[in-house]
Motif scaffolding. Structure first.
Motif, PDB file in Angstrom:
ATOM      1  N   ASN A   2       0.928  -1.154  -0.044  1.00 51.12           N
ATOM      2  CA  ASN A   2      -0.025  -0.031  -0.122  1.00 51.12           C
ATOM      3  C   ASN A   2       0.725   1.175   0.104  1.00 51.12           C
ATOM      4  O   ASN A   2       2.197   1.260   0.591  1.00 51.12           O
ATOM      5  N   ARG A   3       0.242   2.393  -0.607  1.00 50.66           N
ATOM      6  CA  ARG A   3       1.267   3.382  -0.483  1.00 50.66           C
ATOM      7  C   ARG A   3       1.273   3.927   0.988  1.00 50.66           C
ATOM      8  O   ARG A   3       0.453   4.133   1.944  1.00 50.66           O
ATOM      9  N   PRO A   4       2.494   4.262   1.119  1.00 51.38           N
ATOM     10  CA  PRO A   4       2.856   4.810   2.598  1.00 51.38           C
ATOM     11  C   PRO A   4       2.250   6.106   3.118  1.00 51.38           C
ATOM     12  O   PRO A   4       2.106   6.796   2.347  1.00 51.38           O
ATOM     13  N   ASN A   5       1.808   6.188   4.312  1.00 55.60           N
ATOM     14  CA  ASN A   5       1.858   7.584   4.977  1.00 55.60           C
ATOM     15  C   ASN A   5       3.268   8.195   4.880  1.00 55.60           C
ATOM     16  O   ASN A   5       4.341   7.440   4.749  1.00 55.60           O
ATOM     17  N   ILE A   6       3.228   9.662   4.902  1.00 53.72           N
ATOM     18  CA  ILE A   6       4.378  10.080   4.800  1.00 53.72           C
ATOM     19  C   ILE A   6       4.612  11.303   5.891  1.00 53.72           C
ATOM     20  O   ILE A   6       3.623  11.983   5.892  1.00 53.72           O
ATOM     21  N   ILE A   7       5.528  11.309   6.625  1.00 54.16           N
ATOM     22  CA  ILE A   7       5.850  12.449   7.634  1.00 54.16           C
ATOM     23  C   ILE A   7       7.156  12.915   7.386  1.00 54.16           C
ATOM     24  O   ILE A   7       8.208  12.308   7.461  1.00 54.16           O
ATOM     25  N   PHE A   8       7.164  14.366   6.795  1.00 52.95           N
ATOM     26  CA  PHE A   8       8.316  15.176   6.402  1.00 52.95           C
ATOM     27  C   PHE A   8       8.612  16.120   7.475  1.00 52.95           C
ATOM     28  O   PHE A   8       8.088  16.854   7.753  1.00 52.95           O
ATOM     29  N   ILE A   9       9.622  15.531   8.349  1.00 58.43           N
ATOM     30  CA  ILE A   9       9.984  16.258   9.531  1.00 58.43           C
ATOM     31  C   ILE A   9      11.247  17.248   9.115  1.00 58.43           C
ATOM     32  O   ILE A   9      12.357  16.702   8.663  1.00 58.43           O
ATOM     33  N   VAL A  10      11.001  18.630   9.399  1.00 55.66           N
ATOM     34  CA  VAL A  10      12.235  19.487   8.880  1.00 55.66           C
ATOM     35  C   VAL A  10      12.483  20.365  10.203  1.00 55.66           C
ATOM     36  O   VAL A  10      11.749  21.201  10.954  1.00 55.66           O
ATOM     37  N   ALA A  11      13.625  20.225  10.689  1.00 55.89           N
ATOM     38  CA  ALA A  11      14.077  21.248  11.884  1.00 55.89           C
ATOM     39  C   ALA A  11      14.811  22.413  11.207  1.00 55.89           C
ATOM     40  O   ALA A  11      14.833  22.416  10.021  1.00 55.89           O
ATOM     41  N   GLU A 259       5.065   0.655  10.463  1.00 51.08           N
ATOM     42  CA  GLU A 259       5.428  -0.316   9.447  1.00 51.08           C
ATOM     43  C   GLU A 259       5.327   0.466   8.094  1.00 51.08           C
ATOM     44  O   GLU A 259       6.408   0.398   7.613  1.00 51.08           O
ATOM     45  N   ASN A 260       4.419   0.841   7.838  1.00 50.72           N
ATOM     46  CA  ASN A 260       4.241   1.649   6.383  1.00 50.72           C
ATOM     47  C   ASN A 260       4.011   2.889   6.487  1.00 50.72           C
ATOM     48  O   ASN A 260       3.215   3.592   5.476  1.00 50.72           O
ATOM     49  N   THR A 261       4.802   3.610   7.257  1.00 51.21           N
ATOM     50  CA  THR A 261       4.889   5.116   7.363  1.00 51.21           C
ATOM     51  C   THR A 261       6.349   5.687   6.982  1.00 51.21           C
ATOM     52  O   THR A 261       7.121   4.852   7.534  1.00 51.21           O
ATOM     53  N   LEU A 262       6.509   6.380   6.076  1.00 49.88           N
ATOM     54  CA  LEU A 262       7.781   6.928   5.786  1.00 49.88           C
ATOM     55  C   LEU A 262       8.136   8.079   6.474  1.00 49.88           C
ATOM     56  O   LEU A 262       7.415   9.081   6.344  1.00 49.88           O
ATOM     57  N   LEU A 263       9.244   8.055   7.287  1.00 51.97           N
ATOM     58  CA  LEU A 263       9.521   9.312   8.197  1.00 51.97           C
ATOM     59  C   LEU A 263      10.861   9.599   7.535  1.00 51.97           C
ATOM     60  O   LEU A 263      11.739   9.141   7.660  1.00 51.97           O
ATOM     61  N   VAL A 264      10.780  10.934   7.031  1.00 55.15           N
ATOM     62  CA  VAL A 264      11.979  11.459   6.742  1.00 55.15           C
ATOM     63  C   VAL A 264      12.406  12.670   7.737  1.00 55.15           C
ATOM     64  O   VAL A 264      11.666  13.646   7.777  1.00 55.15           O
ATOM     65  N   PHE A 265      13.731  12.963   8.180  1.00 52.96           N
ATOM     66  CA  PHE A 265      14.042  13.986   9.029  1.00 52.96           C
ATOM     67  C   PHE A 265      15.109  14.506   8.378  1.00 52.96           C
ATOM     68  O   PHE A 265      16.053  14.053   7.813  1.00 52.96           O
ATOM     69  N   THR A 266      15.082  16.107   8.158  1.00 48.92           N
ATOM     70  CA  THR A 266      16.198  16.712   7.919  1.00 48.92           C
ATOM     71  C   THR A 266      16.314  18.137   8.486  1.00 48.92           C
ATOM     72  O   THR A 266      15.473  18.483   9.490  1.00 48.92           O
ATOM     73  N   SER A 267      17.118  19.130   7.978  1.00 51.49           N
ATOM     74  CA  SER A 267      17.118  20.618   8.485  1.00 51.49           C
ATOM     75  C   SER A 267      17.103  21.556   7.123  1.00 51.49           C
ATOM     76  O   SER A 267      17.300  20.962   6.073  1.00 51.49           O
ATOM     77  N   TRP A 300      11.519   3.664   7.179  1.00 48.73           N
ATOM     78  CA  TRP A 300      10.230   3.053   6.607  1.00 48.73           C
ATOM     79  C   TRP A 300      10.453   1.328   6.573  1.00 48.73           C
ATOM     80  O   TRP A 300      11.108   0.934   5.768  1.00 48.73           O
ATOM     81  N   PRO A 301       9.950   0.942   7.740  1.00 50.86           N
ATOM     82  CA  PRO A 301      10.445  -0.632   8.055  1.00 50.86           C
ATOM     83  C   PRO A 301       9.850  -1.476   6.988  1.00 50.86           C
ATOM     84  O   PRO A 301      10.635  -2.346   6.621  1.00 50.86           O
TER      85      PRO A 301
END
Length: 441
Positions: A2-11, A259-267, A300-301
């Protein structure tokens, strides 16, 4: 899958080595970023990833459009400041296809919780550019307790309406994100995934921890807080953000979405006064490595092999193109991407590919290009050539030793620059303080 949930975390203004997983030192209270470090250990950590700009709003233009920020008038200001209120040009045009609007078209629910900094209402807003929900400040920096911007006006919004709510801003953003994850659990299970932009203002000045409410009065007339702060407060601010990210991860786990959520962290760019950029030099406003090389962590496990570390080059806009592809969307024919999707690379982090990258800055007439191990840099009219893999601190200028390589990279930059709109004469450098007031690096 399934298409992932996406959380884009930006500091905001986080230094390259501020996190433990990038070599950061422990604070007096212990590890600064245990949650983020664990996400890196269980996912992917990039060692040579970059921001689109060494200053905030230009990077955010690239993040939102998957295109070089120079293509939009607002992306030429370094950065947009509060004086642009009422402008109809200094912002993200609502008609421009964006990361949230393209995902929304494929069925995603979209939300921005945190910093916008891409223009002011009534001409611009997150809601006008594809987000279903928005909670946060419109400007570049606000006090963590009064939520006032540098001109003294209150700057916290819910949707397009001004919103008053007591609390330490980092915690308010984290708690809103937790609530959003819980609310979206059922829709996601029923086939409506979500895209959440979680854009913290931490650790951007003013330097205040959640225990420093009394400092708000001291800096209310000078949000830039040039005579305040210390490294201990700065590290605690990062830790508060890390704790909040932990709450979000817990919410994903509790709702069986991790399991099916892409978390991306950056600045959004390199660090400021108290940041640790080791071994890099320079910082915010600089096209030296310390101003543009930033942490990139993806978790993204369901797809990303745990424990992955890579030297793959990338820019902010590449991650936007990646998320759009993973969400089943594509670029509008009228606005092709400059960003390169990393979707295949995420599943196989050993599959490196060449990614030439270009930058330019009004400030000090800076320009830069990175290609393979080599970097071409111009500052104040002086040209430099560095082998970054051997000289990350940019100390050995090889321009005279490698004149042909320098000439080739300089021409490549000129050719790229010719494909971009010219820098407008009225574009400004507007940090709100004079660069000479900042500590020299």
């Amino acid at each position: 899958m399934n298409r992932p949930n996406i959380i884009f975390i930006v500091a905001d203004d986080l230094g390259f080595a501020d996190l433990g997983c990038y070599g950061g030192r422990e604070a007096e209270f212990g590890p600064v970023s245990p949650v983020i470090d664990q996400l890196a250990a269980n996912g992917l950590r990039l060692t040579e990833g970059y921001a689109n700009s060494p200053v905030c709003s230009p990077t955010r233009f690239a993040l939102m459009t998957a295109r070089y920020q120079y293509r939009l008038r607002g992306g030429a200001d370094e950065p947009i400041n509060s004086k642009s209120k009422g402008s109809t040009t200094l912002g993200l045009p609502p008609e421009h296809p964006s990361l949230p609007s393209l995902l929304k078209e494929t069925g995603y629910h979209t939300a921005l919780i945190g910093k916008w900094h891409l223009g002011y209402p009534p001409a611009f807003s997150p809601i006008k550019s594809g987000y279903d929900e928005f909670f946060g400040p419109m400007s570049g920096g606000v006090d963590y307790f009064t939520h006032c911007s540098n001109n003294g006006t209150h700057d916290l919004y819910f949707g397009e309406a001004e919103h008053s709510e007591e609390g330490y801003l980092t915690d308010l953003l984290s708690k809103r994100a937790v609530d959003y994850v819980h609310r979206m659990a059922k829709p996601a299970q029923e086939g409506t995934p979500f895209f959440l932009s979680l854009h913290y203002t931490a650790p951007h000045w003013p330097w205040e921890t959640r225990d420093d409410a009394d400092l708000a009065d001291q800096v209310k007339d000078n949000l830039f807080h040039l005579d305040g702060g210390n490294v201990h407060t700065y590290r605690r601010m990062i830790h508060h953000m890390d704790e909040g990210i932990g709450w979000v991860v817990d919410a994903l786990r509790e709702t069986q979405q991790l399991e099916n959520t892409l978390l991306v962290f950056t600045s959004d760019n390199g660090g400021e006064r108290f940041s640790d950029n080791w071994p890099l030099v320079g910082g915010k406003m600089d096209l030296t490595e310390g101003g543009i090389r930033v942490p990139w962590i993806a978790h993204w496990p369901a797809a990303i092999p745990a424990g992955s570390v890579s030297e793959q080059h990338c820019l902010t806009m590449d991650w936007s193109a990646t998320m759009i592809e993973l969400g089943g969307a594509q670029a509008a024919p009228t606005h092709p991407f400059d960003g390169v999707s990393l979707s295949k690379f995420l599943r196989d982090p050993s599959s490196l590919f060449e990614r030439p990258m270009f930058w330019r800055m009004n400030h000090r007439g800076q320009r830069a290009m990175r290609s393979g191990p080599w970097k071409y840099l111009r500052v104040d009219g002086n040209d430099f050539l560095f082998n970054i893999q051997l000289d990350a601190r940019e100390r050995a200028n090889l321009a005279k030793r490698e004149p042909e390589r320098l000439a080739k990279m300089r021409q490549a930059w000129e050719d790229w620059n010719a494909s971009m709109p010219a820098i407008p004469e009225d574009a400004t450098i507007s940090l709100g303080y004079s660069y000479k007031d900042m500590p020299q690096r």
